[in-house]
Design a protein around this motif. Sequence first.
Motif, PDB file in Angstrom:
ATOM      1  N   ASP B 205       0.811  -1.215   0.000  1.00 56.22           N
ATOM      2  CA  ASP B 205       0.000   0.000   0.000  1.00 56.22           C
ATOM      3  C   ASP B 205       0.843   1.263   0.000  1.00 56.22           C
ATOM      4  OD1 ASP B 205      -1.995  -1.750   0.157  1.00 56.22           O
ATOM      5  OD2 ASP B 205      -2.433  -1.449   2.295  1.00 56.22           O
ATOM      6  N   GLU B 206       2.068   1.141   0.528  1.00 55.80           N
ATOM      7  CA  GLU B 206       2.890   2.349   0.629  1.00 55.80           C
ATOM      8  C   GLU B 206       3.822   2.518  -0.557  1.00 55.80           C
ATOM      9  OE1 GLU B 206       4.648   3.047   4.725  1.00 55.80           O
ATOM     10  OE2 GLU B 206       3.677   1.102   4.972  1.00 55.80           O
ATOM     11  N   ILE B 207       4.350   1.395  -1.014  1.00 56.10           N
ATOM     12  CA  ILE B 207       5.394   1.444  -2.042  1.00 56.10           C
ATOM     13  C   ILE B 207       4.916   0.724  -3.305  1.00 56.10           C
ATOM     14  CG2 ILE B 207       7.785   0.806  -2.588  1.00 56.10           C
ATOM     15  CD1 ILE B 207       7.762   2.671  -0.247  1.00 56.10           C
ATOM     16  N   SER B 208       5.117   1.348  -4.436  1.00 55.82           N
ATOM     17  CA  SER B 208       4.811   0.641  -5.681  1.00 55.82           C
ATOM     18  C   SER B 208       6.107   0.394  -6.449  1.00 55.82           C
ATOM     19  CB  SER B 208       3.840   1.463  -6.529  1.00 55.82           C
ATOM     20  OG  SER B 208       4.417   2.694  -6.878  1.00 55.82           O
ATOM     21  N   ILE B 209       6.100  -0.689  -7.219  1.00 58.12           N
ATOM     22  CA  ILE B 209       7.302  -1.075  -7.960  1.00 58.12           C
ATOM     23  C   ILE B 209       6.950  -1.085  -9.446  1.00 58.12           C
ATOM     24  CG2 ILE B 209       9.040  -2.874  -8.269  1.00 58.12           C
ATOM     25  CD1 ILE B 209       9.191  -2.491  -5.434  1.00 58.12           C
ATOM     26  N   HIS B 210       7.766  -0.418 -10.234  1.00 51.71           N
ATOM     27  CA  HIS B 210       7.512  -0.337 -11.670  1.00 51.71           C
ATOM     28  C   HIS B 210       8.723  -0.882 -12.406  1.00 51.71           C
ATOM     29  CE1 HIS B 210       4.187   2.355 -10.553  1.00 51.71           C
ATOM     30  NE2 HIS B 210       5.041   2.735  -9.615  1.00 51.71           N
ATOM     31  N   ILE B 211       8.480  -1.888 -13.251  1.00 49.26           N
ATOM     32  CA  ILE B 211       9.612  -2.549 -13.901  1.00 49.26           C
ATOM     33  C   ILE B 211       9.454  -2.466 -15.414  1.00 49.26           C
ATOM     34  CG2 ILE B 211      10.983  -4.652 -13.998  1.00 49.26           C
ATOM     35  CD1 ILE B 211       9.425  -5.597 -11.505  1.00 49.26           C
ATOM     36  N   ILE B 212      10.490  -1.990 -16.078  1.00 48.86           N
ATOM     37  CA  ILE B 212      10.465  -2.034 -17.543  1.00 48.86           C
ATOM     38  C   ILE B 212      11.802  -2.536 -18.082  1.00 48.86           C
ATOM     39  CG2 ILE B 212       8.712  -0.249 -17.803  1.00 48.86           C
ATOM     40  CD1 ILE B 212      10.881   1.705 -18.531  1.00 48.86           C
ATOM     41  N   GLY B 213      11.798  -2.912 -19.332  1.00 48.46           N
ATOM     42  CA  GLY B 213      12.990  -3.463 -19.970  1.00 48.46           C
ATOM     43  C   GLY B 213      12.554  -4.631 -20.839  1.00 48.46           C
ATOM     44  N   PHE B 214      13.383  -5.002 -21.810  1.00 53.99           N
ATOM     45  CA  PHE B 214      12.987  -6.035 -22.760  1.00 53.99           C
ATOM     46  C   PHE B 214      12.539  -7.326 -22.057  1.00 53.99           C
ATOM     47  CE2 PHE B 214      13.942  -9.848 -25.162  1.00 53.99           C
ATOM     48  CZ  PHE B 214      13.183  -9.646 -26.290  1.00 53.99           C
ATOM     49  N   ALA B 215      13.331  -7.767 -21.059  1.00 47.87           N
ATOM     50  CA  ALA B 215      13.037  -9.052 -20.416  1.00 47.87           C
ATOM     51  C   ALA B 215      11.649  -9.032 -19.779  1.00 47.87           C
ATOM     52  CB  ALA B 215      14.094  -9.356 -19.368  1.00 47.87           C
ATOM     53  N   LYS B 216      11.349  -7.914 -19.111  1.00 51.45           N
ATOM     54  CA  LYS B 216      10.047  -7.811 -18.455  1.00 51.45           C
ATOM     55  C   LYS B 216       8.935  -7.790 -19.502  1.00 51.45           C
ATOM     56  CE  LYS B 216       7.511  -7.311 -14.779  1.00 51.45           C
ATOM     57  NZ  LYS B 216       6.517  -8.255 -15.266  1.00 51.45           N
ATOM     58  N   MET B 217       9.193  -7.082 -20.575  1.00 53.58           N
ATOM     59  CA  MET B 217       8.190  -6.983 -21.637  1.00 53.58           C
ATOM     60  C   MET B 217       7.863  -8.367 -22.184  1.00 53.58           C
ATOM     61  SD  MET B 217       7.700  -6.763 -25.170  1.00 53.58           S
ATOM     62  CE  MET B 217       9.193  -6.281 -26.013  1.00 53.58           C
ATOM     63  N   VAL B 218       8.911  -9.140 -22.468  1.00 49.46           N
ATOM     64  CA  VAL B 218       8.688 -10.477 -23.013  1.00 49.46           C
ATOM     65  C   VAL B 218       7.952 -11.348 -22.007  1.00 49.46           C
ATOM     66  CG1 VAL B 218       9.818 -12.573 -23.783  1.00 49.46           C
ATOM     67  CG2 VAL B 218      10.641 -10.379 -24.556  1.00 49.46           C
ATOM     68  N   GLY B 219       8.299 -11.176 -20.732  1.00 48.73           N
ATOM     69  CA  GLY B 219       7.603 -11.921 -19.697  1.00 48.73           C
ATOM     70  C   GLY B 219       6.119 -11.622 -19.718  1.00 48.73           C
ATOM     71  N   ASP B 220       5.798 -10.342 -19.838  1.00 44.97           N
ATOM     72  CA  ASP B 220       4.390  -9.958 -19.862  1.00 44.97           C
ATOM     73  C   ASP B 220       3.704 -10.447 -21.135  1.00 44.97           C
ATOM     74  OD1 ASP B 220       4.983  -8.809 -17.522  1.00 44.97           O
ATOM     75  OD2 ASP B 220       4.330  -6.773 -18.025  1.00 44.97           O
ATOM     76  N   VAL B 221       4.459 -10.426 -22.240  1.00 46.76           N
ATOM     77  CA  VAL B 221       3.890 -10.947 -23.486  1.00 46.76           C
ATOM     78  C   VAL B 221       3.598 -12.441 -23.327  1.00 46.76           C
ATOM     79  CG1 VAL B 221       4.382 -11.479 -25.900  1.00 46.76           C
ATOM     80  CG2 VAL B 221       4.916  -9.225 -25.002  1.00 46.76           C
ATOM     81  N   ALA B 222       4.536 -13.161 -22.696  1.00 46.55           N
ATOM     82  CA  ALA B 222       4.340 -14.594 -22.505  1.00 46.55           C
ATOM     83  C   ALA B 222       3.111 -14.854 -21.634  1.00 46.55           C
ATOM     84  CB  ALA B 222       5.580 -15.223 -21.880  1.00 46.55           C
ATOM     85  N   ASP B 223       2.950 -14.032 -20.589  1.00 46.54           N
ATOM     86  CA  ASP B 223       1.762 -14.187 -19.744  1.00 46.54           C
ATOM     87  C   ASP B 223       0.499 -13.992 -20.564  1.00 46.54           C
ATOM     88  OD1 ASP B 223       3.055 -14.819 -17.487  1.00 46.54           O
ATOM     89  OD2 ASP B 223       3.043 -12.791 -16.626  1.00 46.54           O
ATOM     90  N   GLY B 224       0.541 -12.939 -21.369  1.00 47.35           N
ATOM     91  CA  GLY B 224      -0.616 -12.649 -22.213  1.00 47.35           C
ATOM     92  C   GLY B 224      -0.834 -13.756 -23.225  1.00 47.35           C
ATOM     93  N   ALA B 225       0.272 -14.328 -23.691  1.00 46.16           N
ATOM     94  CA  ALA B 225       0.173 -15.360 -24.719  1.00 46.16           C
ATOM     95  C   ALA B 225      -0.541 -16.601 -24.189  1.00 46.16           C
ATOM     96  CB  ALA B 225       1.564 -15.725 -25.219  1.00 46.16           C
ATOM     97  N   LYS B 226      -0.546 -16.741 -22.859  1.00 47.50           N
ATOM     98  CA  LYS B 226      -1.236 -17.895 -22.300  1.00 47.50           C
ATOM     99  C   LYS B 226      -2.740 -17.841 -22.560  1.00 47.50           C
ATOM    100  CE  LYS B 226       2.399 -18.789 -19.056  1.00 47.50           C
ATOM    101  NZ  LYS B 226       3.034 -18.219 -17.880  1.00 47.50           N
TER     102      LYS B 226
END
Lengths: 330, 778
Positions: B205-226
């Motif tokens: 609730d206090e701290i948010s984490i924001h991650i970007i970069g190719f590896a993260k993007m591909v990870g998210d694409v893979a999740d979506g690809a499921k």
Amino acid sequence: MKKKLIPLFSALIFSSSSISDVRPQEAFQAPLADKSLLLDISQIGQKQQLIAVGERGHILTSADGQSWEQQEVPVNAVLTAVYARDKHIWAAGHDAVILYSGDGGESWQVQNFNPELQKPLLDVLFFDDQHGIAIGAYGLFYRTENGGQSWNKEAHISLLNEMDVEYLESLKEENMAFYESEMEAILPHLNRVSVAGDKLLLAGEAGTLAISEDQGRNWQRMDVDYYGSFFDIQQTTDGRIFAAGLRGNLFEYSDEQWLEIETGISSTLNSIVNIEGKPPLVVANKGYYLWLEDSLRVEQTDDEEALVNAVFFNNKILVVSEAGIQELTK
Amino acid sequence: MTKLIDVLELVIFRHRVWVIALFALFTGYLAVQATNLRLDAAFTKNIPLNHTYMKNYMKHQKNFGGANSILVSVCDRDSDIFNETFFNRLKNVHDQLFFIPGVDRSQVKSLYSPSTRFTEVVEEGFSGGPVIPADFSASDPRGLELVSQNISKAGIVGRMVSDDFQCAMVNAQLLELDPQTGEQLDTLAFAQDLEDQLRGKYEDDEISIHIIGFAKMVGDVADGAKDVLLFFAVAIAITAVMVYFFCKSLLLTVLPLACSIIAVVWQMGLVTLLGFGLDPMSILVPFLVFAIGVSHGVQMINSVGKQVVMGQTAKTGAQMAFRTLLIPGGVALLSDTVGFMTLLVIDIGIIRELAITASLGVAVIILTNLVLLPVLMSYVSLGDKYKAKFENKEKRSDHFWESISRCSSPKVAKVILVSVALLFAFGWYQSSQMKIGDLHPGAPALHEDSRYNQDTFLITDKYAISVDYLSVLVETTPSACTSHQIMSDIDEFQWKMENVAGVQSTVSLASVAKLINAGYNEGNPKWRVLPRNQQTMVQAISRVDTSSGLLNGDCSVMPVILFMEDHKAETISRVVDAVKEYRQQYQQEDLQFKLASGPVGVMAATNEAVKAAQDPMMAYVFGAVILLCLLSFRSLRATLSVVVPLYVVSVLAQALMTKLQIGLTVSTLPVIALGVGIGVDYGIYILSTMSQKLKDGVAVRQAYFDALKERGSAVLFTGITLAIGVSTWVFSSLKFQMDMGILLTFMFVVNMLGAIVVLPALASVFWYKQSGDKKVQK
């Protein structure tokens, strides 16, 4: 024999170095010129125009302080100072360059260019159309009697403290060449020269503050309890004299004495500026600016870019900064 | 040819049990293999490794890191960062990232890294230290105050701390190979680690984490690809229902679907055997294989059904269908295969993988749906009830086909052809405006409201840095950084690039050296120059470490980093052109401005590779299709009748891309080749019946009517089924799948219309002697 060898040797060094064949290079006309590092700004005589100079040989003029036009300039050296006297304008800077415009800033010629010196000029001042001086690093001091057609070097040992003067005098007798090279090394950077009535005031490196009564031919050091650099010395419209320097050091001259004014900031103060109908303004690094009211008022710009000099124009305070022209609003 | 088919028919239908057993065996084996199929993504697969830019990129990657970095922004949700919770959390994130396998530990940077230092000018010269002192304690307000001052002195606001002081950055470079095992970095596992070990542990609730970069993007694409599994299931269900309505028989519904699924299993098994994984970017290939399988399966059951209705037994019907469909079906599937294989000319890893997996998949359909399916069908007994259902249908549909067959009457044909010509002209104009590359900010594979893109927007908004940067690698002589001339040249180049529209800011060793020189001169901005004196220059440069990424060990290579406003293709090409123009004029033997590294450098190379590949790819696809049509029809007229509508449709698809603002990218480039490969099927099926009749002198309209009667329903049906299946991708959580879905739907539907409407119109022109308005005989 020994004496002759050294100039010969140094001539050899210079001819082999690449600097000797450096020619002035024309400045590139850049869309971002008015956002680039600018170091001095001045009003052009009665013409109600502004001129600003800075890095890469940038010379910009403006009729309204809003839109700026980059002028064609034959050099791309960093220009550190500009002085305007009606249509006659001189700009000085690195590579000991002095540029002249006789038409209010539209066309420019090189009056002096000397990269071998490896010393920048840091300020330029004219007493009339013909007589002026330009000062710079390592005690660099030029004078002209003919509107800048020729510039002659002068060395002002009187700007040094007594100990250094004695040391130099002792060298003079033994070895003239060594004397000269030592003098060049010892002389302080001369950062700013300004007019106070019929006198000249000078601010420089290592606690150097000096006054001259004969257009800078002879200087009298003023004692101050600070050994850091001064970047400006000015008489304000109400007749007071201030000196500003490194790490927020600000002094006022009163009763033949320099008294420190506590600023509370540790950023370098770059220039003291007279503003019509307002107290004097000091602009500084990190976007600080100080109003010299009865009690000092310190403000800071949002982007915290270094503010180098300022001018009061059309009821606006325009500063030259690391990020180009800015307007101060507080 | 006929002899060969005879032999094949004899062998296959005499040993039906053996054939089925053989297929069962293979399917079992490949199914086991397929279970080992992994999702697999690697950065290098996405870039054209042989492009000059990428060769320069690889050459200097060791010194300057690559484009494969990861940015983690830790943000306080309510206040500024100067509180105990935040600093403890930032430390946790820094330490945790340091230990995630795949991270180059020497390149993890944040406020907590010792290399993050401040310097200030004092009377005696420089004074400085680490921004976070060794004795720092987050619970001490004075410590926080000190760090706050140091941050401001260090000039890292906008890079390591956000402009509004609510976030701080931890960034890291990734290793391509694991230094311990020497194995390729598992990007997906890495992305999962980021999600679990950083966001999972430290976001609250206090701290948010924001991650970007190719590896993260591909990870998210893979999740979506499921999600694709879900789409797959939906598509199978829709197809099943539609097939059932088409054939009105449960058994006949199950068989083509089963054979198509078998094809998918084979394809996945074979891909695994070849040592490939399934890239998230090409996850829709199995889906496509299934769809194509069904399309051919339907032709088969349609043909068998018709034979049965005409009074044959199921076995004879199946044999007849096998005979008649082996050639057109085989040719169609072969042209699909060849169409996909043409994608191999594109020198980008994932497109090549797509080419291999897709062409394999289509090739196995030849076996499963043209051999196994008829064999299975020969066992089916279709009763009188089945026949009765179709008795009436035939009559009703005859009327329908009769009206459609008017497309081949000269009058209607003229109208059709003129409209097609107009459409083509319009499409041609639009397609010439098609944009290359990504047209939208953020990661184009993902939707704008995805977490990843939201994080990207947050970071680009709150910091001065951007992930969109291009580095120009300046190659010169060793120790060049001590030469005033070379440094001035670099500085000049940098300034000119900064003035190119689209460049936000720039940095290089030259610009940093100027700042340091001013620092040595009491921080006076008037000394912000490159010193002419070599010793002074050395003094300035010596304060810059190679880890800054601004120089290599002997400073013979110094990148100039251009931060861009966005990564739109036109911005990239404007900047790249400016670099090329500059170096044309100013490049010397010992001062080379080499393109390019950085994420935008990779995009520039990819855009150029995609652009360069587009025309050859189309030429090869159409070349292959034309060749196969000529071989099977032995008629130029027939070939043109098939290919012309196909070409018009592919041009229209490009026009659609312009209209919908879909750029030509690594993911959309294959679509046109896929669309052509699949679209050709319709034309081939229709024309294979027609061409024999035309040769025999039958009138065009009559020939077309007969073809429609025999194949028309199957063509219409497959077009619609495929389109409905693919159109479900519009709901995908991946933007590029959505784009592909739209484009493929368009290509399937419009190619079908092309085969049914434009093909007969062309035929009436090509065989003008046989054309006429004479009514057809039913």
